[in-house]
Design a protein around this motif. Sequence first.
Motif, PDB file in Angstrom:
ATOM      1  N   GLY A  58      -0.351   7.172   2.586  1.00  0.00           N
ATOM      2  CA  GLY A  58      -1.620   7.876   2.584  1.00  0.00           C
ATOM      3  C   GLY A  58      -2.826   6.971   2.424  1.00  0.00           C
ATOM      4  O   GLY A  58      -3.959   7.382   2.669  1.00  0.00           O
ATOM      5  N   TYR A  59      -2.593   5.710   2.010  1.00  0.00           N
ATOM      6  CA  TYR A  59      -3.719   4.788   1.869  1.00  0.00           C
ATOM      7  C   TYR A  59      -4.270   4.452   3.256  1.00  0.00           C
ATOM      8  O   TYR A  59      -3.533   4.409   4.233  1.00  0.00           O
ATOM      9  N   THR A  60      -5.562   4.232   3.329  1.00  0.00           N
ATOM     10  CA  THR A  60      -6.217   3.949   4.606  1.00  0.00           C
ATOM     11  C   THR A  60      -6.956   2.624   4.535  1.00  0.00           C
ATOM     12  O   THR A  60      -7.604   2.331   3.527  1.00  0.00           O
ATOM     13  N   PRO A  97      -9.603   2.926  11.669  1.00  0.00           N
ATOM     14  CA  PRO A  97      -8.849   3.225  10.465  1.00  0.00           C
ATOM     15  C   PRO A  97      -7.358   3.378  10.734  1.00  0.00           C
ATOM     16  O   PRO A  97      -6.953   3.903  11.767  1.00  0.00           O
ATOM     17  N   VAL A  98      -6.555   2.908   9.775  1.00  0.00           N
ATOM     18  CA  VAL A  98      -5.098   3.012   9.872  1.00  0.00           C
ATOM     19  C   VAL A  98      -4.587   3.694   8.608  1.00  0.00           C
ATOM     20  O   VAL A  98      -4.896   3.263   7.493  1.00  0.00           O
ATOM     21  N   ASN A  99      -3.824   4.771   8.782  1.00  0.00           N
ATOM     22  CA  ASN A  99      -3.205   5.451   7.653  1.00  0.00           C
ATOM     23  C   ASN A  99      -1.815   4.874   7.411  1.00  0.00           C
ATOM     24  O   ASN A  99      -1.002   4.799   8.335  1.00  0.00           O
ATOM     25  N   SER A 126     -11.550   3.511   1.916  1.00  0.00           N
ATOM     26  CA  SER A 126     -10.603   4.476   1.376  1.00  0.00           C
ATOM     27  C   SER A 126     -10.099   4.033   0.023  1.00  0.00           C
ATOM     28  O   SER A 126     -10.060   2.848  -0.289  1.00  0.00           O
ATOM     29  N   TRP A 174     -12.073  11.653   6.900  1.00  0.00           N
ATOM     30  CA  TRP A 174     -11.005  12.640   7.094  1.00  0.00           C
ATOM     31  C   TRP A 174     -10.699  13.418   5.832  1.00  0.00           C
ATOM     32  O   TRP A 174      -9.991  14.415   5.869  1.00  0.00           O
ATOM     33  N   ASP A 227      -8.919  -0.625   7.245  1.00  0.00           N
ATOM     34  CA  ASP A 227      -9.462  -0.929   8.558  1.00  0.00           C
ATOM     35  C   ASP A 227      -8.647  -2.018   9.239  1.00  0.00           C
ATOM     36  O   ASP A 227      -8.287  -3.020   8.616  1.00  0.00           O
ATOM     37  N   TYR A 262      -8.856  12.965  -3.573  1.00  0.00           N
ATOM     38  CA  TYR A 262      -7.754  12.019  -3.406  1.00  0.00           C
ATOM     39  C   TYR A 262      -6.414  12.553  -3.909  1.00  0.00           C
ATOM     40  O   TYR A 262      -5.433  11.809  -3.962  1.00  0.00           O
ATOM     41  N   SER A 321       0.833  -1.199   0.000  1.00  0.00           N
ATOM     42  CA  SER A 321       0.000   0.000   0.000  1.00  0.00           C
ATOM     43  C   SER A 321       0.868   1.248   0.000  1.00  0.00           C
ATOM     44  O   SER A 321       1.899   1.301   0.671  1.00  0.00           O
ATOM     45  N   ASP A 357     -13.921   7.994   3.212  1.00  0.00           N
ATOM     46  CA  ASP A 357     -13.064   8.604   4.215  1.00  0.00           C
ATOM     47  C   ASP A 357     -13.650   9.847   4.840  1.00  0.00           C
ATOM     48  O   ASP A 357     -13.878  10.837   4.184  1.00  0.00           O
TER      49      ASP A 357
END
Length: 263
Positions: A19-21, A32-34, A68, A254, A23, A197, A16, A252
Motif C-alpha cells: 500500500g505504500y506509494t 506514482p507506484v503502489n 505518500s 488517490w 515516485d 492512512y 516498503s 496522495d
Amino acid sequence: MSSSQYISLVLSRSSSAQGYTFDAEFNGRSFPVNVPVGGVEEGQKFSIPFPAAADADGYSGSAIPYASGPVGHWKDSLCDCCQLGCCHPVFWNAYCCPLILLGQVMTRLKLTWLAKDGSIAQTTRTFRTMVAITVGWISLRLILNIVQAQNAPLDENGQPTDAYLYYVGTSWALSVIFIIFIVGVVAKTRQRIRQTYGIPEQSCGGCEDCCCAYWCTCCTISQMARHTADYETYAGQCCSDTGLPPHAPALDAWMSPHAHSIV
C-alpha cells in the motif's frame, strides 16, 4: 506503449509495506507506484502495469507525482522526535512554535484552521491563520505580563488587589481557551490522518487522539508532520505553507479524506 504493458522496477530504498506509494521515473517522467500485496524488500525486483494511455515517450499525463506515507501504521514512533536530527525545522517548530508546524500539516491535508474540510480559498489560508494566532497569543501574553507587573499584587493589608486578581483570572481563562483550541485541532487532525492512512488506534480505548493531543502535544504534531512528508527527499522549511519546498509533490491524490472507516 499500450496500457497492458508492464515495466520492471528494483526497490533501491528500504523495504516498503503493502500500500505504500513512491515516485518512479521512466524516460525522464515521474509517476506514482503502489507497492503490491505482500510488500517489497530492498533490492527486490517487481513488475507493475505502466500507466494507461501512455504516449510515445512513456507518460500518459494523468499520473501526477505525489508524496505518500505508510498505510495501516505510523511511519515512526511518537517519541522519534529526533528522527530527522535536532537541527531539523520539524524539531524546532514542534517545540517552539507547534501551531506553525500544525498549520503546515493541515495545509498538506487541505484542512481549515479548525481542522475541517473547506474550499481551496479557505485551506490555502490555514498556515497564515495559524501564524497569526501564534503571534497574537505571544503578544497578548506579553501585554498581560507587562500590565500585571505594573500592579502591586498585595494591598497594605497583605491581601491580593482587585487589579491583580483580575489580570490573573484573565490570563488563566485565556490559557484554558487556548489549550482547548490546541487539543481540539491536534486531535481532529490526527484523527483525519488515521482515517486517511487507515491507521487503527492502539490504546486509550477510543480516546487515543485526544490523549496524544493533550499529554504529548509537541510529539504528536511532530509525528504527524513526519508522516505526511518525505523529509528524506525534500528539505524541511520553517516558514513555508506546507513546511516543504514549492516543488515538493502534494499528498496522495488517490486517498480521499474518508477512505477508511477507522475512528
